[in-house]
Design an enzyme around this catalytic site. Structure first.
Site, PDB file in Angstrom:
ATOM      1  N   SER A 132       0.411   3.885   1.592  1.00 16.74           N
ATOM      2  CA  SER A 132       0.560   4.465   2.933  1.00 16.74           C
ATOM      3  C   SER A 132       1.832   3.978   3.605  1.00 16.74           C
ATOM      4  CB  SER A 132      -0.640   4.110   3.801  1.00 16.74           C
ATOM      5  OG  SER A 132      -1.813   4.546   3.189  1.00 16.74           O
ATOM      6  N   HIS A 179       0.229  -2.734   6.917  1.00 20.19           N
ATOM      7  CA  HIS A 179      -0.999  -2.604   7.720  1.00 20.19           C
ATOM      8  C   HIS A 179      -2.143  -3.366   7.074  1.00 20.19           C
ATOM      9  CE1 HIS A 179      -0.939   0.627   4.774  1.00 20.19           C
ATOM     10  NE2 HIS A 179      -2.240   0.440   4.704  1.00 20.19           N
ATOM     11  N   CYS A 235       0.836  -1.198   0.000  1.00 18.46           N
ATOM     12  CA  CYS A 235       0.000   0.000   0.000  1.00 18.46           C
ATOM     13  C   CYS A 235       0.874   1.252   0.000  1.00 18.46           C
ATOM     14  CB  CYS A 235      -0.905  -0.015   1.235  1.00 18.46           C
ATOM     15  SG  CYS A 235      -1.955   1.425   1.387  1.00 18.46           S
ATOM     16  N   HIS A 274       4.763   5.681   2.044  1.00 22.14           N
ATOM     17  CA  HIS A 274       4.851   7.081   2.491  1.00 22.14           C
ATOM     18  C   HIS A 274       5.796   7.244   3.682  1.00 22.14           C
ATOM     19  CE1 HIS A 274       2.232   8.603  -0.419  1.00 22.14           C
ATOM     20  NE2 HIS A 274       1.071   8.465   0.184  1.00 22.14           N
ATOM     21  N   CYS A 330      -7.495  -2.928   3.680  1.00 23.12           N
ATOM     22  CA  CYS A 330      -7.195  -1.513   3.409  1.00 23.12           C
ATOM     23  C   CYS A 330      -7.760  -1.085   2.065  1.00 23.12           C
ATOM     24  CB  CYS A 330      -5.707  -1.217   3.501  1.00 23.12           C
ATOM     25  SG  CYS A 330      -5.328   0.502   3.066  1.00 23.12           S
TER      26      CYS A 330
HETATM   27 ZN    ZN Z   1      -3.262   1.009   3.081  1.00 25.58          ZN
END
Ligand code: ZN
Ligand code: ZN
Length: 364
Positions: free
Chosen positions: A42, A62, A40, A45, A166
């Site tokens: 995120s 996650h 992902c 990041h 997610c």
């Molecule tokens: Zn995610």
């Protein structure tokens, strides 16, 4: 016990596969053996510095699924051998937000990289190693609170269903749970990665009439059409706001920003018609702000945020799985590549190059 995990020691450096020490689950915690974990943005990041991770080193990941291997003495909702999907937000069930139907905004846990008491179950040479979102799925095994896992049925294909935690719920939930898109609406989706493609699927489930996909990557625009987009716009070729207003004769009812940049959020807002709603789904860099034209806002427009699909994971994951099992939710089309944990950096590279809708780490 020992586990191999993908650890971020420093932003802007490759992630390192390390053998870590993992403690047994405490009273209300569970040990999970991972089956699948989604790559992902995120998590990346934290690597590229778009988001400050807070505590380092950090086991990334996650989004994931797995099998319960061991439970703490007070755990009641799952048992060894049960299949689970990680929620990514632990849900205590008792705080004001949990009780009010907003469990992903649980205030008992918050969005931290530790257990609620500030400790972590991973360590290296007695130094604590933190867990992305308190989960840490880029790891052969992880220990999380019981409140983080959602039990799913034994026939769940975990190697694919990991995406539900997610990408799928964040996208579909922002349409159905948060914006509550009505049938016949016009929708624009800015950003067609793993989450954006699910905003498109959610819009199809809501019977949106026009679904406009916006992305600079032609591969992703092609995927967007596969998922149900009716129109595509490449901002490198056309001004997306003008093109959306043109297609819809005045702007969309709902515009979703799924990239994470204030400039694009502004474009999403500007592409709504009077009475329309812009929904911020993308994670924006911290301390950034946007400003909107007050007269535009006055025309009954709304600008809202949608965190983790405003999900009730214990309910939503089940109906999403039912939609998959009955052939209506497309998970297979989201998965472009499967890799072992050791190739996590290559998986991030594929994502950054826009070569994949989603990559999955597989644990055998
Ligand atoms: Zn995610
Ligand atoms: Zn709570």
């Amino acid at each position: 016990m020992k586990t191999l995990s993908a650890v971020l020691f420093e932003p802007h450096k490759p992630v390192i596969i390390e053998e870590l020490e993992l403690q047994d689950p405490k009273e209300n915690e569970v040990l999970v053996k991972l089956v699948g974990a989604g790559i992902c943005h995120s998590d990346y990041h934290y690597v590229d510095g778009h988001i400050k991770p807070g505590n380092l080193p950090l086991v990334l990941g996650h989004e994931g699924s797995g099998i319960i291997e061991k439970i703490g003495s007070s755990v009641k909702s799952v048992f060894p051998g049960d299949k689970i999907i990680f929620s990514m937000d632990a849900m205590c069930g008792f705080c004001r937000n949990c009780t009010n139907g907003l469990p992903t905004l649980c205030t008992t846990y918050g969005r931290t990289v530790t257990m609620p008491d500030g400790t972590t179950r991973f360590s290296k040479n007695n130094t604590p190693v933190y867990q992305s979102n308190g989960v840490g799925t880029y790891s052969e095994k992880t220990v999380v609170p019981e409140d983080t896992v959602v039990k799913v049925s034994d026939d769940t294909p975990l190697e694919k269903a990991c995406l539900i935690g997610c990408a799928v719920i964040t996208g579909i939930g922002s349409v159905i749970n948060r914006a509550k898109v009505e049938k016949g609406s016009n929708v624009a989706v800015f950003g067609c990665g793993g989450v954006g493609l699910n905003v498109i699927q959610g819009s199809v489930f809501s019977s949106a009439s026009i679904i406009i996909a916006v992305d600079t990557n032609e591969f992703k625009l092609k995927k967007a059409v596969e998922m149900g987009a009716t129109h595509t716009i490449n901002p490198d070729k056309n001004n997306p706001v003008e093109a959306i207003i043109d297609i819809t004769h005045g702007g969309v009812d709902y515009a979703f920003e799924v990239v994470g940049f204030p400039k694009i959020l502004n474009q999403a807002f500007k592409s709504t018609s009077p009475g329309g709603t812009a929904v911020m789904v993308g994670v924006q860099p911290p301390d950034t702000k946007i400003s909107v034209d007050c007269f535009d806002l006055l025309m009954d427009r709304s600008l809202i945020g949608a965190y983790h699909g405003t999900a009730k994971p214990r309910i939503d994951f089940q109906w999403l799985l039912d939609l998959y099992k009955t052939g209506r939710l497309n998970l297979d089309g989201l998965i472009s590549k499967q890799r072992p944990l050791s190739e996590v950096n290559e998986a991030f590279e594929d994502m950054n190059a826009g070569k994949v809708a989603r990559s999955i780490l597989n644990f055998d």
